[in-house]
Design a protein around this motif. Structure first.
Motif, PDB file in Angstrom:
ATOM      1  N   ARG A 351      30.985  21.685  67.359  1.00 33.54           N
ATOM      2  CA  ARG A 351      31.814  21.688  66.148  1.00 33.54           C
ATOM      3  C   ARG A 351      32.108  23.123  65.697  1.00 33.54           C
ATOM      4  O   ARG A 351      33.265  23.488  65.477  1.00 33.54           O
ATOM      5  N   HIS A 409      36.228  18.695  58.062  1.00 37.12           N
ATOM      6  CA  HIS A 409      35.143  18.213  57.219  1.00 37.12           C
ATOM      7  C   HIS A 409      35.538  16.840  56.698  1.00 37.12           C
ATOM      8  O   HIS A 409      36.063  16.705  55.598  1.00 37.12           O
ATOM      9  N   GLU A 450      40.427  25.031  51.845  1.00 34.32           N
ATOM     10  CA  GLU A 450      39.230  25.871  51.700  1.00 34.32           C
ATOM     11  C   GLU A 450      39.427  27.336  52.083  1.00 34.32           C
ATOM     12  O   GLU A 450      38.614  28.178  51.710  1.00 34.32           O
ATOM     13  N   HIS A 451      40.448  27.707  52.799  1.00 35.92           N
ATOM     14  CA  HIS A 451      40.548  29.105  53.254  1.00 35.92           C
ATOM     15  C   HIS A 451      41.282  30.020  52.275  1.00 35.92           C
ATOM     16  O   HIS A 451      41.261  31.229  52.447  1.00 35.92           O
TER      17      HIS A 451
HETATM   18 ZN    ZN Z   1      36.487  24.401  57.627  1.00 37.64          ZN
END
Ligand code: ZN
Ligand code: FAD
Ligand code: MLT
Length: 502
Positions: A351, A409, A450-451
């Motif tokens: 992952r 996720h 999220e980034h």
């Molecule tokens: Zn991620």
């Protein structure tokens, strides 16, 4: 001027260029050792500066000639005050692992690199509250905590290089958000320096504090646009005594959703991660690492489930029972349970290794999106179909696209759609954008889960945030950073606000 790499962005002429006099001020402040990398008065430093100009993906590159590495909050304050007074643009930089081009200069901004502020300041073994310098590397902090029986409430593939200040500035999500929640909850306090040099001391250690606005939240996910974070206090949980991991293969995305539901019901409080990988992503990791695949056969989808609890036998029994149940019900086709720490690491590598494998053959178009779970993978199928229809995907050199992959996720409905390419071909971008953003906007999703926005996503903010929200963000930016406030005639330009400039 415009940068040859970003022809559509103009350097704001109000900002000065760095001169020898400016460099002298910084050398007097920080010393003439390695804390100042000066390519302004010393051409020979050009090679030393290059790593600070380029990002992790080798996609964004600036033209900075001065890197400053402050060693204390007071030094950060003096640097920013001087830059503000002299209209010198800066970009804060942590571990430079960001994935949206936010950590490197666009033009000749001064890089303020936080790597020298890397100390653990304090840890309270009773409350589990950790106070660190912003430049502390995530893995170093976590190893420190491991010795104290605690864990940092964030984990991600870049842990060996990324810094806690950078994590907080991007509000990084990572692999265990499902269990420990977002940094908006676990960060208890922040020390930061505003663009004019003011030190904001909100380094509280209180779980509860409703005394007025919670202003530290603006720095969490603020991407360095309103100040530089210099210290962070974090609530760290007890390190789980037992960690177990299962990896399984599934025939469809629908079955992955059923497996997630079953995992929540069977594993409830011990469930700490539920990650999704498609076969395309796993084939790519295999192609790069040549490691033996965890399962004999290949499947369209794989999930990695992790439990974290206090009793290994109890937890592995629960995980085993979950796996047997989902296999009996025909939800999961094949699976494996890690037997020891080495196998746990090996399964996680399938992952965590995806990001690295993607860039191995060339460049990557990365999309980091939140969409309602039931439609999450449809975006990958639709995108692949478009790229195939345009004749861009294939195994040979005349096809720019190597692979279209989806992973992410799943426990947070956060998908990473990535398009891995052999070489730059403008047709690929035209097929992808604005298609991907429109697809997400139609479903009220997030174009940056999220980034962050960085340089890569700033012009697409309107797909996920309405005018009122963008207007409020501009007001906050102008309030904290009046010197870079766009001049009246240009105020309507959305890009000016989001420049990586303090
Ligand atoms: Zn991620
Ligand atoms: P940088 O890359 O140096 O900076 C990121 C941004 O924060 C920039 O805008 C920069 O200006 C600003 N910044 C940095 N430090 C400060 C500071 N002290 N004060 C103010 N602003 C600052 N992200 C996730 O959310 N989840 C993941 O699972 C995940 N996995 C990743 C895996 C890999 C292999 C890689 C390469 C990246 C991954 N990321 C992930 C991206 C993620 O944003 C970063 O890894 C990390 O949070 C950034 O930290 P950094 O110290 O490298 O910051
Ligand atoms: C991940 O989840 O692996 C990271 O966010 C990095 C990526 O998106 O590639």
């Amino acid at each position: 001027f415009t940068s040859e790499k970003y022809p559509d962005i103009q350097r704001d002429a109000r900002f000065s260029s760095v001169t020898g006099e400016h460099v002298k001020y910084f050398k007097d402040l920080l010393g003439s050792g390695s804390a100042v990398i000066d390519g302004v008065t010393n051409d020979a430093a050009a090679d030393d500066i290059e790593p600070f100009n380029g990002d992790w993906m080798r996609k964004y590159r600036g033209h900075c000639k001065l890197v400053l590495k402050p060693g204390s909050t007071e030094e950060v304050s003096k640097i920013l005050k001087y830059c503000n007074d002299n209209m010198l643009a800066v970009v804060p930089q942590g571990g430079n692992t960001g994935l949206v081009g936010g950590s490197v200069p666009v033009f000749d901004e001064i890089v303020v690199n936080m790597s020298r502020m890397n100390k653990v300041r304090h840890f309270d073994e009773v409350s589990g509250i950790l106070v660190v310098d912003a430049g502390c590397i995530l893995e170093v902090a976590d190893q420190f905590l491991a010795e104290k029986g605690h864990i940092f409430p964030l984990d991600l593939g870049a842990k060996g290089s990324c810094q806690i200040g950078g994590n907080v500035a991007t509000n990084a999500g990572g692999l265990r958000l499902l269990r420990y929640g977002s940094l908006h909850g676990s960060v208890l306090g922040i020390e930061a320096v505003l663009p004019d040099g003011t030190i904001v001391d909100d380094l509280g250690k209180l779980r509860k504090n409703n005394t007025g606005y919670d202003l530290k939240q603006l720095f969490i996910g603020g991407e360095g646009t309103i100040g530089i974070i210099t210290g962070v206090s974090v609530q760290c949980p007890q390190r789980p005594k037992a960690v177990n991991v299962a990896f399984f293969g599934l025939e469809s995305f629908e079955k992955a959703q059923l497996a997630f539901r079953e995992a929540k019901s069977h594993l409830s409080e011990i469930l700490s991660a539920f990650e999704l990988m498609d076969e395309h992503s796993q084939a790519l990791v295999h192609r790069v690492t040549k490691n033996k695949r965890p399962l004999e056969d290949s499947y369209p989808f794989y999930c990695l489930v992790e439990t974290s609890g206090s009793n290994s036998d109890h937890d592995s029994e629960k995980l085993q029972a979950f796996l047997e149940d989902v296999m009996e019900k025909g939800i999961v086709t094949d699976g494996t349970l890690a037997q020891d720490e080495t196998q746990i690491k090996a399964l996680w590598a399938w992952r965590e290794g995806i990001a690295e494998a993607l860039g191995h053959l060339g460049g990557v178009y990365k999309y980091d999106v939140s969409i309602p779970l039931e439609e999450m993978y449809q975006l990958v199928d639709d995108t692949r179909a478009r790229i195939e229809a345009a004749g861009l995907l294939g195994d040979t050199e005349e096809h720019p696209v190597v692979s279209v992959v989806g992973y992410g996720h799943m426990g947070d409905s956060n998908l990473h759609l990535n398009v891995s390419t052999r070489y730059f071909d403008e047709r690929v971008e035209k097929v992808l954008e604005p298609f991907v953003y429109e697809w997400i906007a139609k479903r009220q999703g997030s174009i940056s889960a999220e980034h962050g926005l960085g340089l890569a996503k700033k012009k697409f903010i309107g797909y996920s945030r309405n005018e009122t929200m963008v207007g409020l963000m501009k007001q906050i930016k102008n309030l904290y950073d009046p010197a870079s406030r766009p001049i009246r005639a240009r105020q309507h330009e959305p890009t000016a606000v989001w420049r990586k400039r303090l």
